[in-house]
Write a protein that holds these residues in place. Structure first.
Motif, mmCIF file in Angstrom:
data_model
loop_
_atom_site.group_PDB
_atom_site.id
_atom_site.type_symbol
_atom_site.label_atom_id
_atom_site.label_comp_id
_atom_site.label_asym_id
_atom_site.label_seq_id
_atom_site.Cartn_x
_atom_site.Cartn_y
_atom_site.Cartn_z
ATOM 1 N N ILE A 88 0.860 -1.178 0.000
ATOM 2 C CA ILE A 88 0.000 0.000 0.000
ATOM 3 C C ILE A 88 0.894 1.225 0.000
ATOM 4 O O ILE A 88 1.804 1.333 0.821
ATOM 5 C CB ILE A 88 -0.923 0.017 1.234
ATOM 6 C CG1 ILE A 88 -1.852 -1.190 1.216
ATOM 7 C CG2 ILE A 88 -1.706 1.329 1.306
ATOM 8 C CD1 ILE A 88 -2.650 -1.376 2.494
ATOM 9 N N VAL A 89 0.640 2.155 -0.917
ATOM 10 C CA VAL A 89 1.391 3.408 -0.970
ATOM 11 C C VAL A 89 0.424 4.545 -0.690
ATOM 12 O O VAL A 89 -0.592 4.690 -1.357
ATOM 13 C CB VAL A 89 2.069 3.606 -2.346
ATOM 14 C CG1 VAL A 89 2.848 4.909 -2.371
ATOM 15 C CG2 VAL A 89 2.977 2.431 -2.674
ATOM 16 N N ASP A 90 0.743 5.329 0.322
ATOM 17 C CA ASP A 90 -0.073 6.484 0.699
ATOM 18 C C ASP A 90 0.597 7.729 0.126
ATOM 19 O O ASP A 90 1.501 8.296 0.726
ATOM 20 C CB ASP A 90 -0.197 6.557 2.221
ATOM 21 C CG ASP A 90 -1.140 7.660 2.691
ATOM 22 O OD1 ASP A 90 -1.719 8.370 1.832
ATOM 23 O OD2 ASP A 90 -1.296 7.813 3.910
ATOM 24 N N PHE A 91 0.164 8.129 -1.070
ATOM 25 C CA PHE A 91 0.719 9.326 -1.706
ATOM 26 C C PHE A 91 0.160 10.556 -1.015
ATOM 27 O O PHE A 91 -1.033 10.663 -0.776
ATOM 28 C CB PHE A 91 0.371 9.361 -3.201
ATOM 29 C CG PHE A 91 1.068 8.303 -3.989
ATOM 30 C CD1 PHE A 91 2.391 8.489 -4.379
ATOM 31 C CD2 PHE A 91 0.437 7.126 -4.320
ATOM 32 C CE1 PHE A 91 3.055 7.509 -5.096
ATOM 33 C CE2 PHE A 91 1.085 6.145 -5.038
ATOM 34 C CZ PHE A 91 2.403 6.330 -5.428
ATOM 35 N N GLY A 92 1.032 11.484 -0.670
ATOM 36 C CA GLY A 92 0.613 12.660 0.081
ATOM 37 C C GLY A 92 0.248 12.276 1.505
ATOM 38 O O GLY A 92 -0.598 12.887 2.132
ATOM 39 N N GLY A 93 0.936 11.256 2.020
ATOM 40 C CA GLY A 93 0.612 10.665 3.315
ATOM 41 C C GLY A 93 0.982 11.490 4.525
ATOM 42 O O GLY A 93 0.601 11.145 5.637
ATOM 43 N N GLU A 108 1.121 -7.846 7.856
ATOM 44 C CA GLU A 108 1.681 -8.648 6.775
ATOM 45 C C GLU A 108 1.816 -7.860 5.465
ATOM 46 O O GLU A 108 2.375 -8.358 4.491
ATOM 47 C CB GLU A 108 0.813 -9.900 6.534
ATOM 48 C CG GLU A 108 -0.558 -9.631 5.959
ATOM 49 C CD GLU A 108 -1.597 -9.117 6.960
ATOM 50 O OE1 GLU A 108 -2.728 -8.844 6.544
ATOM 51 O OE2 GLU A 108 -1.289 -8.979 8.154
ATOM 52 N N VAL A 109 1.313 -6.632 5.443
ATOM 53 C CA VAL A 109 1.329 -5.789 4.250
ATOM 54 C C VAL A 109 2.419 -4.733 4.383
ATOM 55 O O VAL A 109 2.642 -4.193 5.463
ATOM 56 C CB VAL A 109 -0.059 -5.116 4.067
ATOM 57 C CG1 VAL A 109 -0.043 -4.100 2.950
ATOM 58 C CG2 VAL A 109 -1.132 -6.169 3.814
ATOM 59 N N THR A 110 3.105 -4.433 3.290
ATOM 60 C CA THR A 110 4.090 -3.350 3.279
ATOM 61 C C THR A 110 3.348 -2.040 3.029
ATOM 62 O O THR A 110 2.558 -1.941 2.081
ATOM 63 C CB THR A 110 5.128 -3.567 2.160
ATOM 64 O OG1 THR A 110 5.788 -4.812 2.386
ATOM 65 C CG2 THR A 110 6.154 -2.442 2.128
ATOM 66 N N VAL A 111 3.586 -1.049 3.879
ATOM 67 C CA VAL A 111 2.949 0.256 3.733
ATOM 68 C C VAL A 111 4.043 1.309 3.575
ATOM 69 O O VAL A 111 4.973 1.365 4.373
ATOM 70 C CB VAL A 111 2.059 0.594 4.955
ATOM 71 C CG1 VAL A 111 1.423 1.969 4.799
ATOM 72 C CG2 VAL A 111 0.984 -0.469 5.149
ATOM 73 N N THR A 112 3.934 2.122 2.527
ATOM 74 C CA THR A 112 4.911 3.173 2.242
ATOM 75 C C THR A 112 4.209 4.518 2.227
ATOM 76 O O THR A 112 3.133 4.650 1.647
ATOM 77 C CB THR A 112 5.576 2.936 0.869
ATOM 78 O OG1 THR A 112 6.206 1.661 0.872
ATOM 79 C CG2 THR A 112 6.600 4.018 0.550
#
Length: 136
Positions: A88-93, A108-112
């Motif tokens: 999961i990529v949170d753009f403007g996070g 278990e999920v990669t979050v960026t």
């Protein structure tokens, strides 16, 4: 020729706009998932306090709204996040107000988190490190 003060691309956009039909409103395909009764609300007490919007520096008057936003995102992401290789990529996070709770709920999920503000990313990193180190 473009009118004075109007750029060529703006003239093109105005012409295109005249050719398009007006937008219509439709229900979001996951709108039923985001309801308060659907069981998708986060139980914040099960997560480290650093993952709460308050831990990311969200002002008190905006915290409930931010929690509601996170719940809405969660309602859409959780049914899709069943694979270990998911990213999961949170753009403007920003400070991680959405990404950090998702990472806590989906270990278990990669979050960026991607953001142009180094200051916001530093806050997100500090919150993540404190959350990992804190006992629950």
């Amino acid at each position: 020729m473009a009118a004075l003060g109007v750029k060529r691309y703006e003239t093109g956009l105005l012409e295109l706009h005249k050719q398009l039909s007006p937008p219509s409103m439709v229900a979001h395909p996951h709108s039923t998932l985001a309801s308060r009764s659907s069981g998708t609300r986060i139980t914040w007490s099960t997560l480290p306090p650093q993952l709460h919007p308050a831990g990311a520096g969200v002002p008190a008057e905006r915290r409930q709204r931010k929690c509601d936003q996170i719940d809405s995102v969660l309602a859409i992401v959780m049914p899709l996040a069943s694979k270990e290789d998911m990213h999961i990529v949170d753009f403007g996070g920003g400070t991680g107000a959405i990404a950090l709770p998702l990472a806590g709920l989906l270990p278990e999920v990669t979050v960026t988190i991607v953001d142009v503000s180094e200051k916001s990313l530093a806050i997100a990193q500090r919150c993540a490190i404190r959350a990992v180190r804190s006992p629950q």
